[in-house]
Every structure is written in C-alpha cells, then in structure tokens.
Design a protein around this motif. Sequence first.
Motif, PDB file in Angstrom:
ATOM      1  N   UNK A  57      -5.817  -2.208   4.026  1.00 38.89           N
ATOM      2  CA  UNK A  57      -4.741  -1.875   4.750  1.00 38.89           C
ATOM      3  C   UNK A  57      -3.817  -0.515   3.998  1.00 38.89           C
ATOM      4  N   UNK A  58      -3.817  -0.752   2.556  1.00 38.79           N
ATOM      5  CA  UNK A  58      -3.137   0.300   1.745  1.00 38.79           C
ATOM      6  C   UNK A  58      -4.027   1.847   1.996  1.00 38.79           C
ATOM      7  N   UNK A  59      -5.130   1.781   2.255  1.00 42.92           N
ATOM      8  CA  UNK A  59      -5.968   2.757   2.218  1.00 42.92           C
ATOM      9  C   UNK A  59      -6.142   3.436   3.823  1.00 42.92           C
ATOM     10  N   UNK A  60      -5.529   2.642   4.766  1.00 42.83           N
ATOM     11  CA  UNK A  60      -5.461   2.848   6.058  1.00 42.83           C
ATOM     12  C   UNK A  60      -4.340   3.179   6.659  1.00 42.83           C
ATOM     13  N   UNK A 334      -8.857  -2.611 -14.503  1.00 42.40           N
ATOM     14  CA  UNK A 334      -8.188  -1.401 -14.001  1.00 42.40           C
ATOM     15  C   UNK A 334      -8.136  -1.393 -12.601  1.00 42.40           C
ATOM     16  N   UNK A 335      -8.919  -1.996 -11.917  1.00 46.63           N
ATOM     17  CA  UNK A 335      -9.241  -2.059 -10.591  1.00 46.63           C
ATOM     18  C   UNK A 335      -8.088  -2.821  -9.782  1.00 46.63           C
ATOM     19  N   UNK A 336      -7.168  -3.383 -10.336  1.00 41.74           N
ATOM     20  CA  UNK A 336      -6.013  -3.817  -9.861  1.00 41.74           C
ATOM     21  C   UNK A 336      -5.102  -3.077  -8.760  1.00 41.74           C
ATOM     22  N   UNK A 341      -2.431   2.143  -4.181  1.00 41.93           N
ATOM     23  CA  UNK A 341      -3.751   2.839  -4.138  1.00 41.93           C
ATOM     24  C   UNK A 341      -3.943   3.921  -2.983  1.00 41.93           C
ATOM     25  N   UNK A 342      -4.620   4.714  -2.965  1.00 42.00           N
ATOM     26  CA  UNK A 342      -4.689   5.836  -2.051  1.00 42.00           C
ATOM     27  C   UNK A 342      -3.465   6.818  -2.000  1.00 42.00           C
TER      28      UNK A 342
END
Length: 397
Positions: A57-60, A334-336, A341-342
Amino acid sequence: MSNVAASLRPGDLDLYRPEALHDPYPLYAELRGRGPALHEPERDIWLVPGYAEAAAVLRNHREFVSGDGATYESALGRAERYPLIETDPPEHTRIRRAVQPPFARAEIEQLRPGIESAATAIVEQALALGEVDAVPSLAQPMPDRAMALLTGLVPPSCAKLVDWSDAVVRAQEPAADPLHTELLLEALTWLGQDGIPGLPAHCLGRLIMESGGTTGGLAADGPERLMTLASIWLAGVDSTGALLGNAIDALIEQPEQWELLRARPDLVPNAVEELLRFEAPFRVFYRRTRAEAEIGGVTIPAGATVCAVLGSTGRDPRQFPDPDRLDVTRENARTHLALGTSIHLCLGAPLARMEATSMLTELTRRVARFERTGDPVRSPSGTMRKFDALPVRLVGA
Ligand code: HEM
C-alpha cells in the motif's frame, strides 16, 4: 475463522478502543489472522495489518494517495494540506527535492557533535537526580535539542514544543479535542511571530523561508514555506521522544537485552532498528483510494480510507520470526516499516537514528540498570504509541 474471532462483537476490531490502545498486540494478531485487508464497519476504514500488504500500500502511491489525508481525519474539504505528508507527485516530488539535500547522511553527520554532547548532558543530569520521570528527563530533551540544531528554531520551552508536536498528531484523531487545534494554531503563530524572525544566519529554517529550499522550488507566495518548515520541525519531536521512552521501557522489561547492549555497544544501531520494529511510534498511517483498488486479492472500493497498521507490521511473523521477542541482534530488524517506505519515507530518519543511537550509547555507558519507582502511564493517543510518564531510578555504572 478462529474461536476468538467467532466471539468478536461489533466494534471489537476497533483500533481506537482504550484496551486496544493500551495493549494493541493481541488485536493486531487477530487482525492479521483475519485477512490481508479488513473492513472495520463502525468507522468505515479498511485495516491493512500485515507487513507485505501494508508495504505494498505504502509503495503504491498512485492508487493509495496521501493527498486526501494521511491520518484518520480526511483532508478533503480542508483548504490547506501539509506540504510533504499530505501531497502526491508531482507536487510532493517538487517539495521533497527542495528539502532533501540537508537530510543527506553527510549533512546530518555534521550535527553529530551537538547531538552527542546533548546526550551526555541529558544522561548526566538524570543520573545526578537519580530518580526521574524518564519521559521529560530522558526521552523528550533529545529531540528538543536536535530540532533546534537542525532547524535553528528555539521554542519557549521543551515542554511547550512537546505539547505542540503532540497536538499536530492528536488534532487528526477520532477523539480530537479542540484544545489540540488551539495548540497547533499557537505553534504556527509562534513560528511566524517569534521563531522565524529569531532564526540564526545559516540554518534549515532560513534555507526554507528565504530561498525556498535547496532547489528554490518552494512557493514564495502563500503558506507553503512556513508549513514545510512547521511539518519538519513538529514531525521530529513527539516521534523521537516516543521511540526513546518506549526503548527505555522495553529494555527494563527485557534486562538481558540491556545487559547484552552494555557488553556489546556495537549492537546499539541495530537495537534502535529492533526497538522501532518492536514498538512502532506511529501506530498507523492512512491512505485513500480514488478508484477501485486491490490489496492481497481483496477489492477496495473507490473513496475508501485505508489504514496501514504500522504497529502490527512489526509483529508480523511472516516477516519477523518470534516477533513478540525483543532481540537486539535480529538480522532483518532494519526492514521494519516504522519510518515508512517509498516516496514518503521519513525525511528525518537519519537524524532520528542518530539521536536514538547517541542516547542509548550514552545510557549503556553510564547506567548499570533502571529500577521502576512507579507505574508507567501510556498516552491515550490513538496515533502515537508512547508514554506520558515513566518513573525510574537510574543506577550508575
Ligand atoms: C523515531 C522517530 C520518527 C518516526 C517513527 C517517524 C516516522 C515517520 C513515518 C512512518 C513517515 C511516513 C508517513 C507516511 O508514509 O505517510 C514519516 C514521514 C516524515 N517524517 Fe518522520 N519519523 C520520525 C522522526 C522524524 C524526524 C526527526 C523528522 C524531522 C527532522 C521527521 C520528519 C518527517 C517528514 C517531514 C515526513 C514526511 C515525508 C514525506 O511525506 O515525504 N520525522 N515519518
């Protein structure tokens, strides 16, 4: 459907219920078990509790837009938008480019001496007192100092700045109190009347207000420059304070992790990531759809309010094995998504990381252990997972 789910009553999926705010993790696990996207009918919001789906969702940003509001309250019908967090490309790209260069790693690195000496002074003072409330004594002073170093703005007091920063978030929540809007107006008034006129010669505040950022791309007419500066300034206070308070509490609860950090200070940077995963300061961020969209095979209608439950994504066992265990050596901590993001990835992330690393390094050096001297008090905020009070005794190393 599990037995727990079968016994749920209407409203039980509500993220904003007081019990769910106090300890949200059982509800988050329940939500993740129920599917990739769930419609919560009482508030008419779509909850996205899983790591992969929330990241998608955050990347789109084309289908899940920020321009109609990135918080619970829709921005539709409001004349003004927060310039970064509530905009979409190309407007967002223009504004972000204007303010990104001062946040490059090498630029933020120049603040390190000031941040580290602030950490030393804050910890020394707390140790001298012995018994403190860790929220005003340890968690809040660091972002207060850091934002002054970054922006050039020196607010009337740390407590006032914390109230203003809290109000920005709280004014957009379901139980918003008019007081939060009043405080927000007070902050913007102070910024215009005292903060900006009092800025030193070279600082981020002047770069934004006088030059329109590094590219000169921020509009000179209207409120864009002031609102960009306000957004950066107020976004960095409550969030980092929440991280530091949550960190101290989690390390009191898991003393073996504290001992490990004291023995291995090289683990502190990874511990900061793990603490962000374990207790995401921002529980939620929102997006809106303008056309029908899809999340993990679930159709989301046009005009929907979509909630990425960041606090839940950090506890998703598909991404983080044994997620309810704090493990400062966790390899993929760190992938949290606690810093997003994005395109909307937290602008202040390098600074927030530096502040938290400096404070934890200083604490592990000088404090043998923390002892509780009273019950911690959680904030009622539906957005920010943080403490209002955290009474402790610091035992020197
Ligand atoms: C531990 C502390 C912090 C946390 C947990 C945090 C979290 C976040 C998250 C999750 C987002 C993404 C929002 C979205 O996707 O809609 C974000 C964006 C942002 N953060 Fe942070 N933040 C922190 C510290 C800071 C600091 C120190 C600053 C300023 C110096 C800052 C400034 C911003 C700004 C301006 C944005 C908007 C970026 C954009 O929309 O392009 N944050 N933050």
